[in-house]
Write a protein that holds these residues in place. Sequence first.
Motif, PDB file in Angstrom:
ATOM      1  N   PHE A 607      51.112  58.544  59.777  1.00 24.09           N
ATOM      2  CA  PHE A 607      50.029  59.389  60.287  1.00 24.09           C
ATOM      3  C   PHE A 607      50.478  60.841  60.309  1.00 24.09           C
ATOM      4  O   PHE A 607      51.633  61.150  60.650  1.00 24.09           O
ATOM      5  N   ASP A 608      49.551  61.719  59.908  1.00 23.14           N
ATOM      6  CA  ASP A 608      49.825  63.158  59.948  1.00 23.14           C
ATOM      7  C   ASP A 608      49.379  63.791  61.264  1.00 23.14           C
ATOM      8  O   ASP A 608      49.902  64.842  61.644  1.00 23.14           O
ATOM      9  N   LEU A 609      48.407  63.196  61.942  1.00 22.38           N
ATOM     10  CA  LEU A 609      47.961  63.713  63.239  1.00 22.38           C
ATOM     11  C   LEU A 609      47.168  62.641  63.969  1.00 22.38           C
ATOM     12  O   LEU A 609      46.747  61.631  63.376  1.00 22.38           O
ATOM     13  N   VAL A 610      46.970  62.888  65.268  1.00 22.77           N
ATOM     14  CA  VAL A 610      46.199  61.982  66.129  1.00 22.77           C
ATOM     15  C   VAL A 610      45.007  62.758  66.684  1.00 22.77           C
ATOM     16  O   VAL A 610      45.170  63.859  67.241  1.00 22.77           O
ATOM     17  N   PHE A 611      43.807  62.202  66.501  1.00 23.46           N
ATOM     18  CA  PHE A 611      42.573  62.797  67.019  1.00 23.46           C
ATOM     19  C   PHE A 611      42.010  61.830  68.063  1.00 23.46           C
ATOM     20  O   PHE A 611      41.583  60.725  67.722  1.00 23.46           O
ATOM     21  N   THR A 612      42.038  62.239  69.343  1.00 20.03           N
ATOM     22  CA  THR A 612      41.694  61.303  70.414  1.00 20.03           C
ATOM     23  C   THR A 612      40.683  61.901  71.379  1.00 20.03           C
ATOM     24  O   THR A 612      40.710  63.109  71.687  1.00 20.03           O
TER      25      THR A 612
END
Length: 688
Positions: A607-612
């Motif tokens: 994963f390159d980023l987490v969007f939460t």
Amino acid sequence: MPTAQRNSLRLLRWMMAAALALPLALFAFASAMSRISINEAADQEIQRTLDVAHEHALKVFETIDRSLAEVAEALPQVKSIWVFDANGRALVNSLVQPVPDIDFSDREYFRIHAPGDIGTYIGEVLTPRPPYLGSRFFSVGRRRNNEDGSFAGVIQASVLPEYFVNFYARIGREPGSFLALIRTDGAVLAHFPVVDRNVRFEPGGPLGRQIVANPEAGAMTIQSPADGVERRMRYQRLAEYPIYVSAGLETSAIQSRWMSTMAQHLIFGIPATALLFGLLALAFRRTQRLQEEANRRIEAEDALRHGQRLEALGQLTGGVAHDFNNLLTVIRASVDMLRRPDLPEPRRQRYIDAISNTVNRAAKLTNQLLAFARRQTLKPEVFDASQNVRTLSEMIATLIGSRIEITAQVPDETCLVNADAGQFETAIINMAVNARDAMDGVGRLTIAVRPVNSLPSGAANPPSPHGHVAVSVADTGVGIPQDLFGRIFEPFYTTKEIGQGTGLGLSQVFGFAKQSGGEVTVTSDVGKGSTFTLYLPRVVGEHRPQSLRTEDAPSVDRTAASVLIVEDNVEVGKFAADTLTQLGCTCVLVENATHALEELAVDPDRFDLVFTDVVMPGMSGIELAGEIRRQGLDLPIVLASGYSQVLSQQGSGGFELLQKPYSAEQLARVLHKAARSRRLRRDQAPAS
């Protein structure tokens, strides 16, 4: 019950207690002092009586003694005078002639003189022996000597105790009076009140011990062996004679005098105390009733305020429902029109724009509600309020129309504040629009910026250590009546006609000021205009440029990135996934933080980023971000939220934040920015 009311009732209770305790204390003090005074007066009275009795007895015994020495004529106090020979036979007496042949050598008053000359001797009380009759007597005798000094007999006088008793009765008229003649060995010669038997004070008793300690005179309280009555008495020795004269008063008589004196005080003290206590009790009951009425009034006012809050909530709900129904109507109508297959492209684009604009208005309405409730998520930054007002004045001139003259009074010095720049601009615009409506489009608007040292009196927030920056918006409109000052900041409250305003503008100003640690005030003169002043905490230091807002960021290109989407709302999650997929991203959608941590545990590098999302069941988005940081994962994290109490109170914790509702372009920009920052960090890292 409020503290002041409890204190007033407690004070009245103490006053009631004092109304009883103080008179009782004064009465006890007066009683003690009166008792001391009466005892002293009794001692003085006893002493005066004793002086009289002492003087009388001294004269009597001196006279008898002189009479015996001179064998003078009989005196009234002398029953008889006798002359005895050396064998105890009477040679002569003053009673009868010839003298009966009776032996008196067994009498103490004869025997005491035989061994030697002892001077005047006073004997005990005796009863006459036959054939002599009459009253009891005590003897006063002296030795008779021959020329050669040998014992020749006794000359003796018989003295009547009644004589002393009668005299004592005349001087001892006070109730409880007591007088007595007492020999040094304790034998009582005369006693008033009269007793019909011989009485003796034991030498080892209280009086005997007192006489030993103080042989000339003294005072004491003693229970008499004659009648068992307790008395306060004084005694005094009678010159060289073995006799004490005693005078006294019964302690019960002294007590009666004291009680009589105190009863006179009580006659006046009890009614006065009862009256004072009654008045205080009346005041206590009245105060208690008044406080009960006040409490009932407070409860009624609380109920009224609760009802007003419910009414305001109903008004708020109705206003929100009205505005949102209008917005939903536009969206619903536009969607229905877009479903028509024969819709021309220009009209299709117009309906799409209408939906987008309506969503923006709905988001603005939500932000205004959150601003009034002081629950919106602010993004504070340091900016120059003077520079922002200069920039805004040009925009406001276009907004309010050319018929209103605008004057900006901005100082040359920088006025740095730490607040949300976007909300600041919205607040200034809202105050300007409110001023425009108050002037009906014609008048003069003055926007002024100035540094101040303190907040106005009555402000709820604490003062800032560096002072505040005051931004005031003054108009020449109709003004605001004083009775409306308490309602002008309420949401959906407006004096404008229906359809000309929502009433949320000033509520946004109020909420923004409070949440920023500042204040908003209003002054007004009906018919002359109003002035709204926004106070924000001032910052001392170097001016830092405003950060570039997300909506002003450059557009993004398609990028290949792997994104972990955490969203509990399925529809919103699918929209985010579809949007990012269109941009060339690879997406994994999970519905809660637990599943997100499980995905990261398998292979975090994919994963390159987490969007939460922030608000989710169980672990929130902020808690998830914190857990990812604790695990040491170098992943950019972007938060999304429409409202979170944690965000409004504590901020985003340094993570990038995207406000809902967001557009596809906004989502793409913020994720692209986060992914690019990670790539830059990796490229700048030294090779291992």
